[in-house]
Write a protein that holds these residues in place. Sequence first.
Motif, short mmCIF file in Angstrom:
data_model
loop_
_atom_site.label_atom_id
_atom_site.label_comp_id
_atom_site.label_asym_id
_atom_site.label_seq_id
_atom_site.Cartn_x
_atom_site.Cartn_y
_atom_site.Cartn_z
N PHE A 125 7.85 2.98 3.44
CA PHE A 125 7.03 2.31 4.45
C PHE A 125 7.20 2.97 5.81
O PHE A 125 6.24 3.09 6.57
CB PHE A 125 7.38 0.82 4.52
CG PHE A 125 6.47 0.05 5.44
CD1 PHE A 125 5.10 -0.02 5.20
CD2 PHE A 125 6.98 -0.60 6.56
CE1 PHE A 125 4.26 -0.72 6.05
CE2 PHE A 125 6.14 -1.31 7.41
CZ PHE A 125 4.78 -1.37 7.15
N ASP A 126 8.42 3.44 6.11
CA ASP A 126 8.65 4.10 7.39
C ASP A 126 7.81 5.36 7.51
O ASP A 126 7.23 5.65 8.57
CB ASP A 126 10.14 4.42 7.57
CG ASP A 126 10.96 3.19 7.91
OD1 ASP A 126 10.35 2.17 8.33
OD2 ASP A 126 12.19 3.23 7.75
N PHE A 156 2.96 8.02 9.68
CA PHE A 156 1.74 8.79 9.44
C PHE A 156 0.53 8.09 10.06
O PHE A 156 -0.30 8.70 10.73
CB PHE A 156 1.54 8.99 7.94
CG PHE A 156 0.25 9.66 7.58
CD1 PHE A 156 0.11 11.04 7.72
CD2 PHE A 156 -0.83 8.93 7.09
CE1 PHE A 156 -1.09 11.67 7.39
CE2 PHE A 156 -2.02 9.54 6.76
CZ PHE A 156 -2.16 10.92 6.91
N VAL A 157 0.44 6.78 9.85
CA VAL A 157 -0.70 6.00 10.34
C VAL A 157 -0.69 5.92 11.87
O VAL A 157 -1.72 6.07 12.53
CB VAL A 157 -0.72 4.60 9.72
CG1 VAL A 157 -1.80 3.73 10.37
CG2 VAL A 157 -0.92 4.67 8.22
N ILE A 158 0.48 5.67 12.43
CA ILE A 158 0.59 5.47 13.87
C ILE A 158 0.18 6.71 14.67
O ILE A 158 -0.31 6.60 15.79
CB ILE A 158 2.02 5.00 14.23
CG1 ILE A 158 2.21 3.55 13.76
CG2 ILE A 158 2.30 5.11 15.73
CD1 ILE A 158 3.63 3.03 13.92
N LYS A 159 0.34 7.88 14.08
CA LYS A 159 -0.08 9.11 14.75
C LYS A 159 -1.55 9.08 15.15
O LYS A 159 -1.96 9.73 16.12
CB LYS A 159 0.15 10.32 13.83
CG LYS A 159 1.59 10.77 13.74
CD LYS A 159 1.72 12.12 13.05
CE LYS A 159 1.16 12.09 11.64
NZ LYS A 159 1.36 13.39 10.94
N GLU A 160 -2.35 8.30 14.42
CA GLU A 160 -3.79 8.24 14.68
C GLU A 160 -4.20 7.02 15.51
O GLU A 160 -5.39 6.82 15.77
CB GLU A 160 -4.55 8.21 13.34
CG GLU A 160 -4.24 9.38 12.41
CD GLU A 160 -4.58 10.71 13.05
OE1 GLU A 160 -5.63 10.80 13.72
OE2 GLU A 160 -3.80 11.68 12.88
N ARG A 210 1.37 2.56 18.36
CA ARG A 210 2.22 1.64 17.58
C ARG A 210 1.40 0.95 16.52
O ARG A 210 0.16 0.94 16.58
CB ARG A 210 2.87 0.59 18.48
CG ARG A 210 1.93 -0.46 19.07
CD ARG A 210 2.70 -1.62 19.67
NE ARG A 210 1.89 -2.61 20.33
CZ ARG A 210 1.34 -3.67 19.72
NH1 ARG A 210 1.50 -3.85 18.41
NH2 ARG A 210 0.62 -4.55 20.41
N GLY A 211 2.08 0.39 15.55
CA GLY A 211 1.41 -0.43 14.55
C GLY A 211 1.15 -1.81 15.10
O GLY A 211 1.76 -2.23 16.08
N THR A 238 0.83 -1.20 0.00
CA THR A 238 0.00 0.00 0.00
C THR A 238 0.87 1.25 0.00
O THR A 238 0.61 2.20 -0.75
CB THR A 238 -0.93 0.01 1.23
OG1 THR A 238 -1.78 -1.13 1.17
CG2 THR A 238 -1.78 1.27 1.27
N ALA A 239 1.91 1.24 0.83
CA ALA A 239 2.83 2.39 0.86
C ALA A 239 3.50 2.59 -0.50
O ALA A 239 3.62 3.72 -0.99
CB ALA A 239 3.88 2.17 1.94
N GLU A 240 3.90 1.50 -1.11
CA GLU A 240 4.55 1.58 -2.43
C GLU A 240 3.59 2.15 -3.47
O GLU A 240 3.98 2.98 -4.29
CB GLU A 240 5.02 0.18 -2.85
CG GLU A 240 5.81 0.18 -4.15
CD GLU A 240 6.35 -1.19 -4.49
OE1 GLU A 240 6.83 -1.35 -5.64
OE2 GLU A 240 6.29 -2.11 -3.64
#
Length: 253
Positions: A203-204, A209-213, A218-219, A195-197
């Motif tokens: 990916f980092d 970005f996702v973990i902020k929410e 953490r993931g 998805t990141a690609e």
Amino acid sequence: MTTTTSRTAIVTGAARGIGTGVSQRLAADGFAVAVLDLDEAACKPVVAEIEAAGGRALAVGADVADEAAVQAAVDRVATELGEPTVLVNNAGIIRDNLLFKMTATDWDAVMNVHLRGSFLMTRAVQGYMTKAQWGRIVNLSSTSALGNRGQVNYSAAKAGIQGFTKTLAIELGKYGVTANAIAPGFIETEMTMATAERMGVSFDDFKAFVIKEIPVGRGGRPADIAHAVSFFVGEDAGFVSGQVLYVAGGPKA
């Protein structure tokens, strides 16, 4: 009462990611595990790890959307490993795009693996469960079932999995069979890397970005989902059925 050590589980999409984590956890819990994926060769390293840890496992190659292949795979598991009474429908693909760009082929591919695959696998296995008067079905949904931009096909499929699960719980409950769904949030796997690609970011950066929410900060990891599966398939979870558990690091739904 049959003991866990004599029970057989099938995990689909098990050659990597969440499926591998679930297979390893169920083997550690004492189940014989059929590690099923499209490519049988890709399942063999997972089987080797399980066997090295003292467990029993079998690599099985099958397209879960192919009716004949599913029946052949389940028959093989019953013969070579034991009659399956636990099924984890984890196999899945993504073909993300905005609605106006999405092709019918990409819609069908996602529906076939997630929904048709879960239906075919469950139909093929349920006979063993009802005969044993004991069974556990765990279907993998997603937080995307609540809606996610660029995933109209995946979101629809994962929402469908939830309705499928609740109906299974109603139909099969009188046979001692439970059906539950797990809806993961952001889990660090090859699929989320893809998805990141697709988005053109590292990916980092995507993960940060996702973990902020995510409230827990953490993931998720495959082991987090495996732990939830372990609960649902346990002997003591027989009064829990038709539920959707969001494993997402915070409240959803």
